[in-house]
Design an enzyme around this catalytic site. Structure first.
Site, PDB file in Angstrom:
ATOM      1  N   HIS A  14     -13.009  -0.235   2.380  1.00  0.00           N
ATOM      2  CA  HIS A  14     -13.471  -1.546   1.907  1.00  0.00           C
ATOM      3  C   HIS A  14     -14.906  -1.675   2.407  1.00  0.00           C
ATOM      4  O   HIS A  14     -15.234  -1.166   3.488  1.00  0.00           O
ATOM      5  CB  HIS A  14     -12.699  -2.709   2.522  1.00  0.00           C
ATOM      6  N   ASP A  34     -15.234  -2.488   6.024  1.00  0.00           N
ATOM      7  CA  ASP A  34     -14.734  -1.485   6.992  1.00  0.00           C
ATOM      8  C   ASP A  34     -15.888  -0.628   7.477  1.00  0.00           C
ATOM      9  O   ASP A  34     -15.936  -0.237   8.641  1.00  0.00           O
ATOM     10  CB  ASP A  34     -13.740  -0.503   6.358  1.00  0.00           C
ATOM     11  N   HIS A  81       4.608  -1.472  -0.906  1.00  0.00           N
ATOM     12  CA  HIS A  81       4.537  -2.578  -1.863  1.00  0.00           C
ATOM     13  C   HIS A  81       5.690  -2.480  -2.859  1.00  0.00           C
ATOM     14  O   HIS A  81       6.221  -3.497  -3.305  1.00  0.00           O
ATOM     15  CB  HIS A  81       3.208  -2.554  -2.625  1.00  0.00           C
ATOM     16  N   ASP A 102      -1.099   4.978  -2.428  1.00  0.00           N
ATOM     17  CA  ASP A 102      -1.269   4.613  -1.027  1.00  0.00           C
ATOM     18  C   ASP A 102       0.009   5.045  -0.315  1.00  0.00           C
ATOM     19  O   ASP A 102       1.079   4.432  -0.482  1.00  0.00           O
ATOM     20  CB  ASP A 102      -1.504   3.105  -0.868  1.00  0.00           C
ATOM     21  N   ASP A 153       3.287  -0.935   6.723  1.00  0.00           N
ATOM     22  CA  ASP A 153       2.279   0.143   6.604  1.00  0.00           C
ATOM     23  C   ASP A 153       2.484   1.265   7.617  1.00  0.00           C
ATOM     24  O   ASP A 153       1.549   1.635   8.331  1.00  0.00           O
ATOM     25  CB  ASP A 153       0.858  -0.432   6.793  1.00  0.00           C
ATOM     26  N   ASP A 198      -2.513   4.732   3.579  1.00  0.00           N
ATOM     27  CA  ASP A 198      -2.711   3.319   3.894  1.00  0.00           C
ATOM     28  C   ASP A 198      -1.660   2.969   4.943  1.00  0.00           C
ATOM     29  O   ASP A 198      -0.698   2.250   4.678  1.00  0.00           O
ATOM     30  CB  ASP A 198      -2.568   2.472   2.628  1.00  0.00           C
TER      31      ASP A 198
END
Ligand code: XLS
Ligand code: NI
Ligand code: NI
Length: 438
Positions: free
Chosen positions: A100, A103, A270, A295, A308, A338
């Site tokens: 990101h 980050d 997710h 991910d 995660d 991730d």
């Protein structure tokens, strides 16, 4: 941290009988599987946010992981962070990374400072990439952490906030293009709602699509030829997230004519939050030609949030790689971890061991998935299960040659039908048989 990392050995493949914990037991990067080196099938990527930024903070306690990068100014710290990221990837033989904007770059006091910082840090990261050959898998903008996004970013109730999100995304796209990234991700962290009592859902969804069209138009005008991804997630942080699951997102993309440019970035944790298996989400994406990237992590089914964790479940990794192989492998995408170490795994050694565990899990998954396809019993069963559609009335249904009148005539002439067995348990036994004879 860099000192402790430098003290660790380079991680190499030693085979499954090795007791050296800093070695790969199953991941042999150059071994050819299905006509490609394993590393090209797996395309492992480091997630900058979890691996370099997360410090183990949870709602009940402060950080446990040392994130005190040497350097006095935020930019010097960002550079030290990048040095650590690249040293870690080299140690592990990880060839891609994902980030990101915030980050990699200090956020500064406003969007102009962020923009300038992003330009400076990407200059620096580019030199590290050139030196090491490490590549960017995808970039994204964090449009969910800053307080301005408390009511959403692209789906914010205020146009000024929408404009800020567009600005951040524009600059993150520039950074992605500059670093040669082959993907750009949208994950709708705050793009959803807490209560419909205050929400104009129709406008919010239209605006989200407007933002995505602007992103595509801008990036294509700057020469970006990679894929855009949406990363579905049903909830967290919002109660209801608009990018709920793959099926929901496909409906959205088609409605707004975004389906030519967008594919899915599917995250294991997710999928389970949406009440699906990881394989289900991959499968739905594959059969709709929107499979893009992954991910790679795993959740804890006893907990209700995105934990995660580094993936260690071989069964799920196998079914994942089964879908990836059937999708023809990755093109622009890859397997981005991730995933974050648990709060008590606070040493750099733990991060290295976590990556080894995740990489070996997917390498073993790839090996078993390959064996399953070679074995062919499951594939053959599925093909036979539907073979009534290849001849006779079935072929006519497929060819669109019959309607209700013809089918009624046909069905009324039938004797008792012998219904097939679904044979689930038998197939699960075959799966285990193949899995444990690798
Ligand atoms: C959060 C998401 C996030 C995306 C990138 O749940 O997984 O980390 O991958 O914004
Ligand atoms: Ni993710
Ligand atoms: Ni997530």
């Amino acid at each position: 941290m860099i000192k402790q990392l430098n003290a660790l050995p380079e991680v190499k493949y030693e085979g499954k009988d090795s007791k050296n914990e800093f070695s790969f037991k199953y991941y042999n990067p150059d071994e050819i599987i299905l006509g490609k080196p394993m590393k090209d099938y797996l395309k492992f990527a480091l997630s900058y946010w979890h691996t370099l930024c997360g410090d183990g903070t949870d709602p009940f306690g402060v950080g446990t992981i040392d994130r005190n990068y040497a350097g006095t100014t935020p930019m010097e710290q960002a550079k030290a962070k990048a040095d650590l990221a690249f040293a870690l990837m080299q140690k592990l033989g990880v060839e891609y990374f994902c980030f990101h904007d915030v980050d990699i770059a200090p956020e500064g006091n406003n969007l102009s400072e962020l923009k300038a910082n992003l330009i400076e840090i990407t200059d620096y990261i580019k030199t590290l990439m050139d030196k090491t050959g490490i590549k960017l898998l995808w970039g994204t903008a964090n449009c969910f952490s800053h307080p301005r996004y408390m009511n959403g970013a692209g789906t914010a109730s205020q146009a000024d906030v929408f404009a800020c999100a567009a600005t951040q995304i524009k600059n993150a796209i520039d950074a992605t293009i500059k670093l040669g990234g082959t993907g750009y991700v949208f994950w709708g962290g705050r793009e959803g709602y807490e209560t419909l009592l205050n929400t104009n859902m129709a406008l919010e969804l239209d605006n989200m699509a407007r933002l995505m069209h602007m992103a595509v138009d801008y990036a294509r005008s700057k020469g970006f030829t990679g894929d855009f991804y949406i990363e579905p997630k049903p909830k967290e942080p919002t109660k209801h997230q608009y990018d709920f699951d793959v099926s929901t997102v496909i409906g959205f993309l088609r409605k707004y004519n975004l389906d030519k440019d967008f594919k899915m970035n599917i995250e294991a944790n997710h999928a389970t939050l949406a009440g699906h298996t990881f394989q289900h989400e991959l499968h739905v994406a594959r059969i709709n030609d929107v499979f893009g990237s992954i991910d790679a992590n795993q959740g804890d089914l006893l907990l209700g949030w995105d934990t995660d964790q580094f993936p260690t479940n071989i069964y799920d990794a196998t079914l994942c790689m089964y879908e990836v192989i059937k999708a023809g492998g990755f093109t622009n995408g890859g397997l981005n971890f991730d995933a974050k170490v648990r709060r008590a795994s606070y040493k750099i050694d733990d991060i290295v061991l976590a990556y080894i565990a995740g990489m070996d899990t997917f390498a073993l998954g790839l090996r078993i998935a390959n064996k399953l396809l070679e074995d062919g019993r499951i594939e053959d069963f599925v093909a036979k299960r539907y073979d009534s559609y290849t001849t006779g009335i079935g072929a006519e249904i497929i060819a669109g040659k019959v309607g209700f009148e013809e089918l009624e005539k046909y069905a009324l002439g039938l004797d008792e039908i012998e219904i097939q067995s679904g044979k689930q348990e038998g197939l699960e036994a075959i799966f285990n048989n193949v899995m444990f004879s690798v």
